[in-house]
Motif scaffolding. Structure first.
Motif, PDB file in Angstrom:
ATOM      1  N   GLU A  77      21.806  50.353  81.938  1.00 50.67           N
ATOM      2  CA  GLU A  77      21.480  48.604  81.962  1.00 50.67           C
ATOM      3  C   GLU A  77      22.477  48.371  80.033  1.00 50.67           C
ATOM      4  O   GLU A  77      21.857  47.384  80.318  1.00 50.67           O
ATOM      5  N   TRP A  78      22.893  49.178  79.185  1.00 47.35           N
ATOM      6  CA  TRP A  78      23.448  49.806  77.905  1.00 47.35           C
ATOM      7  C   TRP A  78      24.657  48.730  78.819  1.00 47.35           C
ATOM      8  O   TRP A  78      25.304  47.677  77.544  1.00 47.35           O
ATOM      9  N   GLU A  79      25.727  48.794  79.656  1.00 53.48           N
ATOM     10  CA  GLU A  79      27.181  48.793  79.955  1.00 53.48           C
ATOM     11  C   GLU A  79      26.975  47.132  80.141  1.00 53.48           C
ATOM     12  O   GLU A  79      28.017  46.297  79.750  1.00 53.48           O
ATOM     13  N   ALA A  80      25.892  46.609  80.755  1.00 55.75           N
ATOM     14  CA  ALA A  80      25.956  45.647  81.357  1.00 55.75           C
ATOM     15  C   ALA A  80      26.891  44.106  80.457  1.00 55.75           C
ATOM     16  O   ALA A  80      25.943  43.365  80.057  1.00 55.75           O
ATOM     17  N   GLN A  81      25.694  44.862  79.178  1.00 50.07           N
ATOM     18  CA  GLN A  81      25.487  44.001  78.006  1.00 50.07           C
ATOM     19  C   GLN A  81      27.376  44.138  76.933  1.00 50.07           C
ATOM     20  O   GLN A  81      27.088  43.415  76.258  1.00 50.07           O
ATOM     21  N   GLN A  82      27.692  44.937  77.803  1.00 51.30           N
ATOM     22  CA  GLN A  82      28.669  44.955  76.482  1.00 51.30           C
ATOM     23  C   GLN A  82      30.188  43.791  76.801  1.00 51.30           C
ATOM     24  O   GLN A  82      30.213  43.642  78.123  1.00 51.30           O
ATOM     25  N   ASP A  83      30.609  43.224  76.488  1.00 56.76           N
ATOM     26  CA  ASP A  83      31.918  42.562  76.166  1.00 56.76           C
ATOM     27  C   ASP A  83      32.870  44.381  76.602  1.00 56.76           C
ATOM     28  O   ASP A  83      34.280  43.127  77.329  1.00 56.76           O
ATOM     29  N   LEU A  84      33.135  45.007  76.282  1.00 58.30           N
ATOM     30  CA  LEU A  84      34.095  46.226  76.530  1.00 58.30           C
ATOM     31  C   LEU A  84      34.082  47.218  77.493  1.00 58.30           C
ATOM     32  O   LEU A  84      33.088  47.390  77.874  1.00 58.30           O
ATOM     33  N   ARG A  85      35.129  48.127  78.439  1.00 55.89           N
ATOM     34  CA  ARG A  85      34.540  48.743  79.055  1.00 55.89           C
ATOM     35  C   ARG A  85      34.276  50.327  78.399  1.00 55.89           C
ATOM     36  O   ARG A  85      34.945  50.409  77.120  1.00 55.89           O
ATOM     37  N   TYR A  86      33.374  50.684  79.198  1.00 59.80           N
ATOM     38  CA  TYR A  86      33.517  52.407  78.519  1.00 59.80           C
ATOM     39  C   TYR A  86      32.956  53.309  79.561  1.00 59.80           C
ATOM     40  O   TYR A  86      32.945  52.131  81.114  1.00 59.80           O
ATOM     41  N   GLU A  87      33.606  54.443  79.539  1.00 61.33           N
ATOM     42  CA  GLU A  87      33.224  55.718  80.950  1.00 61.33           C
ATOM     43  C   GLU A  87      31.979  56.301  80.469  1.00 61.33           C
ATOM     44  O   GLU A  87      31.601  56.872  78.496  1.00 61.33           O
ATOM     45  N   TYR A  88      31.248  57.154  80.963  1.00 56.45           N
ATOM     46  CA  TYR A  88      30.384  57.732  80.902  1.00 56.45           C
ATOM     47  C   TYR A  88      30.293  58.875  81.463  1.00 56.45           C
ATOM     48  O   TYR A  88      30.628  59.384  82.555  1.00 56.45           O
ATOM     49  N   PHE A  89      29.432  59.864  80.578  1.00 56.18           N
ATOM     50  CA  PHE A  89      30.386  61.445  81.177  1.00 56.18           C
ATOM     51  C   PHE A  89      28.753  62.418  80.295  1.00 56.18           C
ATOM     52  O   PHE A  89      28.939  62.389  79.562  1.00 56.18           O
ATOM     53  N   ASP A  90      28.400  62.469  81.423  1.00 56.74           N
ATOM     54  CA  ASP A  90      26.780  63.567  81.026  1.00 56.74           C
ATOM     55  C   ASP A  90      25.900  62.820  79.558  1.00 56.74           C
ATOM     56  O   ASP A  90      26.265  63.861  78.146  1.00 56.74           O
ATOM     57  N   GLY A  91      25.760  61.817  79.758  1.00 52.75           N
ATOM     58  CA  GLY A  91      25.540  60.916  78.571  1.00 52.75           C
ATOM     59  C   GLY A  91      25.894  61.291  77.849  1.00 52.75           C
ATOM     60  O   GLY A  91      24.631  59.731  76.672  1.00 52.75           O
ATOM     61  N   ASP A  92      27.061  61.218  77.301  1.00 52.53           N
ATOM     62  CA  ASP A  92      27.146  60.485  76.666  1.00 52.53           C
ATOM     63  C   ASP A  92      28.902  59.308  77.215  1.00 52.53           C
ATOM     64  O   ASP A  92      29.240  59.378  78.390  1.00 52.53           O
ATOM     65  N   PHE A  97      31.887  57.119  75.975  1.00 56.17           N
ATOM     66  CA  PHE A  97      33.218  56.447  75.583  1.00 56.17           C
ATOM     67  C   PHE A  97      34.111  55.260  75.760  1.00 56.17           C
ATOM     68  O   PHE A  97      33.476  55.013  76.911  1.00 56.17           O
ATOM     69  N   ALA A  98      34.196  54.628  74.938  1.00 56.85           N
ATOM     70  CA  ALA A  98      35.438  53.810  74.611  1.00 56.85           C
ATOM     71  C   ALA A  98      36.353  53.874  75.846  1.00 56.85           C
ATOM     72  O   ALA A  98      37.255  54.597  75.298  1.00 56.85           O
ATOM     73  N   MET A  99      36.947  52.655  76.723  1.00 52.65           N
ATOM     74  CA  MET A  99      37.830  52.870  77.681  1.00 52.65           C
ATOM     75  C   MET A  99      39.219  52.695  77.017  1.00 52.65           C
ATOM     76  O   MET A  99      38.819  51.148  76.436  1.00 52.65           O
ATOM     77  N   THR A 100      40.091  52.033  77.419  1.00 56.06           N
ATOM     78  CA  THR A 100      41.378  51.072  77.089  1.00 56.06           C
ATOM     79  C   THR A 100      41.488  50.001  78.264  1.00 56.06           C
ATOM     80  O   THR A 100      41.077  50.457  79.348  1.00 56.06           O
ATOM     81  N   GLY A 101      41.948  48.774  77.842  1.00 57.52           N
ATOM     82  CA  GLY A 101      42.369  47.714  78.797  1.00 57.52           C
ATOM     83  C   GLY A 101      43.736  47.663  79.566  1.00 57.52           C
ATOM     84  O   GLY A 101      44.680  48.931  78.867  1.00 57.52           O
ATOM     85  N   GLY A 102      43.784  47.815  80.877  1.00 53.39           N
ATOM     86  CA  GLY A 102      44.679  47.680  81.165  1.00 53.39           C
ATOM     87  C   GLY A 102      46.019  46.691  80.603  1.00 53.39           C
ATOM     88  O   GLY A 102      45.722  45.727  80.198  1.00 53.39           O
ATOM     89  N   THR A 103      47.822  47.204  81.240  1.00 52.66           N
ATOM     90  CA  THR A 103      48.235  46.050  81.137  1.00 52.66           C
ATOM     91  C   THR A 103      49.442  46.296  81.304  1.00 52.66           C
ATOM     92  O   THR A 103      49.611  46.719  83.155  1.00 52.66           O
ATOM     93  N   LEU A 104      49.531  45.002  82.452  1.00 54.23           N
ATOM     94  CA  LEU A 104      50.147  44.833  82.729  1.00 54.23           C
ATOM     95  C   LEU A 104      52.041  45.783  83.693  1.00 54.23           C
ATOM     96  O   LEU A 104      52.443  46.179  84.746  1.00 54.23           O
ATOM     97  N   PRO A 105      52.701  46.199  81.995  1.00 54.95           N
ATOM     98  CA  PRO A 105      53.402  47.020  82.563  1.00 54.95           C
ATOM     99  C   PRO A 105      53.240  48.447  82.884  1.00 54.95           C
ATOM    100  O   PRO A 105      53.422  49.378  84.021  1.00 54.95           O
ATOM    101  N   HIS A 106      51.671  49.268  82.289  1.00 56.55           N
ATOM    102  CA  HIS A 106      50.419  50.054  82.939  1.00 56.55           C
ATOM    103  C   HIS A 106      50.582  50.184  85.033  1.00 56.55           C
ATOM    104  O   HIS A 106      51.354  50.610  85.489  1.00 56.55           O
ATOM    105  N   ALA A 107      50.053  48.652  85.134  1.00 56.03           N
ATOM    106  CA  ALA A 107      49.929  48.358  86.466  1.00 56.03           C
ATOM    107  C   ALA A 107      51.058  48.650  87.255  1.00 56.03           C
ATOM    108  O   ALA A 107      51.326  48.986  88.239  1.00 56.03           O
ATOM    109  N   ASP A 108      52.242  47.844  86.642  1.00 53.15           N
ATOM    110  CA  ASP A 108      53.347  48.083  87.585  1.00 53.15           C
ATOM    111  C   ASP A 108      54.006  49.872  87.396  1.00 53.15           C
ATOM    112  O   ASP A 108      54.834  49.900  88.579  1.00 53.15           O
TER     113      ASP A 108
END
Length: 76
Positions: A19-34, A36-47
């Motif tokens: 419910e909280w994450e659906a309202q966020q602009d950034l991507r987050y990861e959920y682990f054991d109740g905590d 964590f903000a995730m970094t965005g991907g880049t085109l070089p990383h995808a390549d």
């Protein structure tokens, strides 16, 4: 450009996180109740990821063709 961190409770249930994450602009990861903000991907990383996956797939395909059960006489 940096984004300010969104306030969040220190520990979330999975349902509360979704419910909280659906309202966020950034991507987050959920682990054991905590959360964590995730970094965005880049085109070089995808390549790089695509190139590595392609190399692994080609190598595994050759290995399976050379060493698979059909080559050893146990084919189906």
């Amino acid at each position: 450009m940096t984004h300010p961190a969104s306030p969040r409770p220190p520990h979330l249930t999975p349902q509360a996180y979704f419910e909280w994450e659906a309202q966020q602009d950034l991507r987050y990861e959920y682990f054991d109740g905590d959360v964590f903000a995730m970094t965005g991907g880049t085109l070089p990383h995808a390549d790089i990821a695509l190139n590595l996956a392609s190399l692994c797939r080609a190598s595994l395909r050759r290995c399976c063709e050379d060493c698979g059960p059909v080559r050893r006489g146990g084919g189906r």
